[in-house]
Scaffold this active site. Structure first.
Site, PDB file in Angstrom:
ATOM      1  N   HIS A 116      28.832  44.552  42.372  1.00 12.69           N
ATOM      2  CA  HIS A 116      27.451  44.906  42.007  1.00 12.69           C
ATOM      3  C   HIS A 116      27.278  46.419  42.127  1.00 12.69           C
ATOM      4  O   HIS A 116      27.667  47.009  43.141  1.00 12.69           O
ATOM      5  CB  HIS A 116      26.475  44.179  42.946  1.00 12.69           C
ATOM      6  CG  HIS A 116      25.049  44.437  42.580  1.00 12.69           C
ATOM      7  ND1 HIS A 116      24.425  43.812  41.521  1.00 12.69           N
ATOM      8  CD2 HIS A 116      24.131  45.292  43.110  1.00 12.69           C
ATOM      9  CE1 HIS A 116      23.188  44.248  41.423  1.00 12.69           C
ATOM     10  NE2 HIS A 116      22.979  45.150  42.376  1.00 12.69           N
ATOM     11  N   GLU A 149      24.386  31.182  47.060  1.00 10.18           N
ATOM     12  CA  GLU A 149      23.482  30.583  46.078  1.00 10.18           C
ATOM     13  C   GLU A 149      22.348  31.509  45.647  1.00 10.18           C
ATOM     14  O   GLU A 149      21.599  31.192  44.723  1.00 10.18           O
ATOM     15  CB  GLU A 149      22.947  29.257  46.621  1.00 10.18           C
ATOM     16  CG  GLU A 149      24.056  28.214  46.610  1.00 10.18           C
ATOM     17  CD  GLU A 149      23.784  27.027  47.492  1.00 10.18           C
ATOM     18  OE1 GLU A 149      22.616  26.770  47.807  1.00 10.18           O
ATOM     19  OE2 GLU A 149      24.767  26.348  47.872  1.00 10.18           O
ATOM     20  N   GLY A 150      22.218  32.659  46.298  1.00 12.47           N
ATOM     21  CA  GLY A 150      21.165  33.600  45.909  1.00 12.47           C
ATOM     22  C   GLY A 150      21.640  34.562  44.831  1.00 12.47           C
ATOM     23  O   GLY A 150      22.774  34.482  44.360  1.00 12.47           O
ATOM     24  N   ASP A 152      22.860  38.045  44.255  1.00 15.21           N
ATOM     25  CA  ASP A 152      23.435  39.235  44.906  1.00 15.21           C
ATOM     26  C   ASP A 152      23.138  39.271  46.410  1.00 15.21           C
ATOM     27  O   ASP A 152      22.893  40.341  46.977  1.00 15.21           O
ATOM     28  CB  ASP A 152      22.918  40.526  44.216  1.00 15.21           C
ATOM     29  CG  ASP A 152      23.289  40.577  42.750  1.00 15.21           C
ATOM     30  OD1 ASP A 152      24.386  40.116  42.391  1.00 15.21           O
ATOM     31  OD2 ASP A 152      22.485  41.089  41.951  1.00 15.21           O
ATOM     32  N   GLU A 181      33.436  51.408  41.497  1.00 20.89           N
ATOM     33  CA  GLU A 181      33.430  49.937  41.395  1.00 20.89           C
ATOM     34  C   GLU A 181      34.866  49.422  41.291  1.00 20.89           C
ATOM     35  O   GLU A 181      35.240  48.448  41.944  1.00 20.89           O
ATOM     36  CB  GLU A 181      32.664  49.475  40.151  1.00 20.89           C
ATOM     37  CG  GLU A 181      31.187  49.720  40.195  1.00 20.89           C
ATOM     38  CD  GLU A 181      30.490  49.110  38.983  1.00 20.89           C
ATOM     39  OE1 GLU A 181      30.913  48.058  38.494  1.00 20.89           O
ATOM     40  OE2 GLU A 181      29.507  49.706  38.519  1.00 20.89           O
TER      41      GLU A 181
HETATM   42  C1  GRF Z   1      29.490  46.681  36.218  1.00 20.65           C
HETATM   43  O1  GRF Z   1      28.614  47.748  36.433  1.00 20.65           O
HETATM   44  C2  GRF Z   1      29.362  45.648  37.307  1.00 20.65           C
HETATM   45  O2  GRF Z   1      29.100  46.206  38.555  1.00 20.65           O
HETATM   46  C3  GRF Z   1      28.167  44.853  36.848  1.00 20.65           C
HETATM   47  O3  GRF Z   1      28.319  44.762  35.448  1.00 20.65           O
HETATM   48  C4  GRF Z   1      29.075  45.885  34.990  1.00 20.65           C
HETATM   49  C5  GRF Z   1      30.264  45.333  34.263  1.00 20.65           C
HETATM   50  O4  GRF Z   1      31.065  46.346  33.695  1.00 20.65           O
HETATM   51  N1  GRF Z   1      28.124  43.568  37.516  1.00 20.65           N
HETATM   52  P1  GRF Z   1      32.458  45.983  33.062  1.00 20.65           P
HETATM   53  O5  GRF Z   1      32.216  44.875  32.041  1.00 20.65           O
HETATM   54  O6  GRF Z   1      33.376  45.531  34.161  1.00 20.65           O
HETATM   55  O7  GRF Z   1      32.928  47.243  32.403  1.00 20.65           O
END
Ligand code: GRF
Length: 199
Positions: A116, A149-150, A152, A181
C-alpha cells in the site's frame, strides 16, 4: 539478504489489475536470485492489464478472471478456486483493485500480503498518494501488510518512509514512492522466506 539453505522457496500467486511494476520487481528478484520463491501464477481481473505481458515475458502462467459486469460472488468464487488450485504458500496483492471478501481471506488466512502506498494506518483505501498531498502530510511512505478482513488494516510487516517535497504533486510523489514500494515488497518476501514473520 543472501538466500541460504534455511530459506524457504515459496510458491507465490500474484493478483493484479493494472501496470504491474510491483509484479515486475518480484519477477526481477526471482530472476536475480535475490529471492528463492517463484511466481507460479498471475491472475488479473482486467484483460488489458499490462501486468499480464510482464508475466508472459518471464514465461509465468497467467489467467484473466473478469470482474466487470459480473456478480461479485461468482467472481470471487472463481478466483478462490483458481488460487486454491495453484496451492500457493503466499498470495501477493500487487495493485489488485478489489477488496477481498471475508470468506476468501479466511480460506487463505495469513497467506495474503498487500503493498500500500502510504504509512498505514494513515491514508488507507484509494489514491493514498493523493490523500497524503491533500492532508498536507510532511512524510509518507509505503507499507507491506498481511491482509485481514478490513481495508488496508492487517498486521504491518514493514514500512518505508519518504519526505513529501514542498509543493509536490500527487503524481510526482507516486513516482518517487514506487521504487520504495518495490524494495519493501522484496524485503517482505525475503523476511517471510527466512521465517522471520510470525503470522
Ligand atoms: C501501487 O502503488 C501499489 O502500492 C498500489 O497500487 C499500485 C500498483 O502499481 N496498491 P503497479 O501495478 O504494481 O505498478
Amino acid at each position: 539478504m543472501t538466500p541460504c539453505s534455511s530459506h524457504k522457496a515459496l510458491n507465490i500467486v500474484v493478483l493484479v489489475s493494472g501496470r504491474g511494476t510491483n509484479l515486475q520487481a518480484i519477477l526481477d528478484a526471482q530472476n536475480a536470485g535475490t529471492i528463492q520463491s517463484r511466481v507460479t501464477l498471475v491472475i488479473s481481473n482486467k484483460e488489458a492489464a499490462p501486468a499480464l505481458e510482464r508475466a508472459k515475458a518471464c514465461s509465468v502462467p497467467t489467467k484473466v478472471i473478469m470482474s466487470k459486469n459480473r456478480d461479485p460472488r461468482g467472481f470471487f468464487l472463481e478466483l478462490q478456486d483458481t488460487v486454491r488450485a495453484a496451492k500457493p504458500d503466499l498470495i501477493v496483492l500487487a495493485g489488485f483493485m478489489k477488496i477481498l471478501p471475508p470468506d476468501f481471506v479466511k480460506t487463505f488466512s495469513n497467506r495474503i500480503i498487500n503493498i500500500h502506498p502510504a504509512l498505514l494506518p494513515n491514508f488507507p483505501g484509494l489514491d493514498a498518494q493523493g490523500q497524503a498531498i491533500a492532508a498536507g502530510a510532511k512524510k509518507t511512505g509505503c507499507t507491506v501488510h498481511v491482509v485481514d478482513e478490513g481495508c488496508d488494516t492487517g498486521p504491518i510487516i514493514l514500512q518505508k518512509t519518504l519526505e513529501v517535497l514542498p509543493n509536490e504533486t500527487r503524481d510526482h510523489l507516486a513516482e518517487r514512492l514506487l521504487p520504495l514500494e518495490h524494495q519493501a515488497l522484496i524485503e517482505a518476501i525475503q523476511r517471510i522466506e527466512a521465517g522471520k514473520i510470525k503470522f
